[in-house]
Design an enzyme around this catalytic site. Structure first.
Site: not given
Ligand code: KIV
Length: 271
Positions: A51-52, A90, A120, A122, A189
């Site tokens: 999602d970056s 993501d 993925k 978070e 991270e």
């Protein structure tokens, strides 16, 4: 799974085996067909459609604005390019936190509409129900702990996480939880190297570090950062393998001056 049957596809099972035999896993991000093809041809083990993309592709300040539809668009472009690497996508902010059914629906859309191999997300224990439901549907899940950019407004900064004992202990507990529940890997991270080492020793699944030091099972970087296409972002963990920003700007300047001075096109470049 692969259009070219001579190319061996990396799977989540390959991840497990690589940890078992101590073979380090290489991961990079990609968001588009052309770069994903180069990344795959170079032999990277896994590609994250991160999602970056919200920052790198769309110029947003955070990862929060990117939508599920936009992630699916990026993911399908990457999947069309890739023959070898495992493609992980993501789940964007807002697509899995509110309830487990929404988390499953979002994951199914990613898998069905993009053809990716895993998702993925978070977080840890606080999203247990979502993770459980996605896994039960047969969708591989990768975790992400430490600096989780979707929580930037909770953290307030992008600095190293879990330097204090309590946050470090919580992180270890969450990593064990993600491993035990059935995630196939965990991104760590921006945490202290020593903490990443402890986590890596205590979980059964591979840990993939970004700013987490060397004692992890694999590494991930944002492609545009390691190629030096972005130059305003320079954290200590980032190794730049190229300075594409200057190369590209230089090439474009040459083109502009060639056009202005009528040096392009030549007769050979004309019909
Ligand atoms: O979105 C992303 O690129 C990521 C990596 C930094 C791990 O989550």
């Amino acid at each position: 799974m692969s259009v070219n049957s001579n190319v061996k596809r990396i799977t989540t099972e390959s991840f497990r085996k690589m940890k078992e035999i101590g073979k380090k896993i290489s991961m990079l991000t990609s968001y588009d067909y052309t770069l994903a093809k180069m990344v795959d041809n170079a032999g990277v083990d896994a590609i994250l459609v991160g999602d970056s993309a919200s920052n790198v592709m769309a110029g947003h300040e955070t990862t929060l604005p990117i939508t599920l539809d936009q992630m699916i668009y990026h993911a399908s472009s990457v999947v069309r390019a890739v023959e070898h690497a495992l493609v992980v996508v993501d789940l964007p902010f807002g697509s899995y936190q509110s309830d487990s059914q929404k988390a499953l629906d979002s994951s199914i859309r990613i898998m069905k509409e993009s053809g990716a191999h895993a998702v993925k997300l978070e977080g840890g224990k606080e999203i247990e129900k979502s993770i459980e439901k996605i896994l039960k549907a047969g969708i591989p899940v990768m975790g992400h702990l430490g600096l989780t950019p979707q929580s930037i407004y909770k953290f307030g900064t992008y600095q190293v996480r879990a330097k204090e004992e309590q946050e470090a202990e919580e992180l270890i507990e969450n990593a064990k939880f993600l491993s035990d529940i059935g995630c196939f890997g965990i991104v760590l991270e921006k945490i202290p190297s020593e903490l990443a080492r402890k986590v890596t020793e205590q979980v059964d699944v591979p840990t993939i570090g970004i700013g987490a030091g060397a004692h992890v099972d694999g590494q991930i970087l944002v492609l545009h950062d390691m190629l030096g296409m972005t130059h305003e972002f320079s954290p200590r963990f980032l190794r730049r393998y190229l300075n594409l920003h200057d190369e590209i700007v230089g090439a474009i300047k040459n083109y502009v001056s060639d056009v202005r001075e009528s040096k392009f096109p030549t007769d050979e470049e004309s019909y």
